[in-house]
Structure formats: structure tokens, C-alpha cells
Design a protein around this motif. Structure first.
Motif, mmCIF file in Angstrom:
data_model
loop_
_atom_site.group_PDB
_atom_site.id
_atom_site.type_symbol
_atom_site.label_atom_id
_atom_site.label_comp_id
_atom_site.label_asym_id
_atom_site.label_seq_id
_atom_site.Cartn_x
_atom_site.Cartn_y
_atom_site.Cartn_z
ATOM 1 N N ALA A 179 41.140 38.957 43.383
ATOM 2 C CA ALA A 179 41.474 37.564 43.090
ATOM 3 C C ALA A 179 40.173 36.785 42.950
ATOM 4 O O ALA A 179 39.167 37.157 43.550
ATOM 5 N N HIS A 236 44.547 37.357 38.521
ATOM 6 C CA HIS A 236 45.661 36.517 38.062
ATOM 7 C C HIS A 236 45.551 36.207 36.567
ATOM 8 O O HIS A 236 46.568 36.003 35.898
ATOM 9 N N HIS A 271 46.980 39.269 34.993
ATOM 10 C CA HIS A 271 48.424 39.256 35.231
ATOM 11 C C HIS A 271 49.118 38.283 34.271
ATOM 12 O O HIS A 271 50.185 38.580 33.734
ATOM 13 N N ARG A 278 50.642 31.119 35.008
ATOM 14 C CA ARG A 278 49.625 31.893 35.715
ATOM 15 C C ARG A 278 48.254 31.735 35.046
ATOM 16 O O ARG A 278 47.215 31.822 35.703
#
Length: 115
Positions: free
Chosen positions: A28, A32, A35, A65
């Protein structure tokens, strides 16, 4: 990056497989970003298969996101991808489940790189 090439070629199932490996192996917060791209691609995969609900939900989730990474991250023009995916999702919602196949998925957004 192979996953981006697959996304841009409209190989949405394949990009999922490739980007999932990258997403799972990245820490992280950058994971993200991957993703989000993955989810947008899977949204178009569902669109291609005629799954209105899956397409609309995954596009929305992917767009949300991606928002923290705009305008750019990892040399990706995130703002452009958000804008393009949002426009496509709006077209999907306007078409509805009965007419969603009228959208030419060859015109799906591309992941572009910042200059």
C-alpha cells in the motif's frame, strides 16, 4: 507492463489475471492503484459478457479506488482513466441492460502514460 498492454488491447480477463499478481505483490498505497485499474478492466469484461450489474458496479468501484491517485501515479495518467471510465459508465447506465451491447467495446478507455 504486460497488464496495461492487455487492458489496452481489450483483453480484460487476461489483464485481471496479470494485474492481480502485481496487486497482491505490491505494498500500500500503490497496490490500490493496480487494484483500481484491474477493477475497471473487469467492469469491461462483465460488459462484454452482458452482465449489466457487474459492469456498472466494478466500473464504479474501480473509479473510486483510482481517485486518490489522480492526476498521475507510477507514470499513469490516472485522471484521464477516471474521466474516460466515468464517461463509459455513464453511457452504460444510459443504455441500460437491454441496450448495453450497442456500445462498441473497441472504444473502451485506454490506460495512458503521463508525459
Amino acid at each position: 507492463m504486460e497488464g496495461i498492454k492487455q487492458f489496452n488491447a481489450g483483453e480484460f480477463f487476461e489483464q485481471h489475471e496479470t494485474l492481480e499478481l502485481l496487486w497482491r505483490d505490491t505494498g500500500a498505497p500503490v497496490r490500490h492503484l493496480y487494484h483500481g485499474i484491474l477493477q475497471v478492466g473487469v467492469g469491461f469484461h462483465h460488459w462484454r459478457r452482458g452482465n449489466f450489474h457487474g459492469a456498472s458496479v466494478l466500473l464504479e468501484e474501480g473509479i473510486e479506488r483510482l481517485r486518490p491517485f489522480a492526476p498521475t501515479c507510477q507514470t499513469i495518467d490516472v485522471a484521464a482513466l477516471i474521466a474516460d471510465a466515468t464517461g463509459a459508465r455513464q453511457q452504460l447506465l444510459a443504455l441500460g441492460p437491454e441496450r448495453m451491447s450497442e456500445f462498441d467495446l473497441a472504444k473502451a478507455p485506454q490506460v495512458r502514460f503521463a508525459r
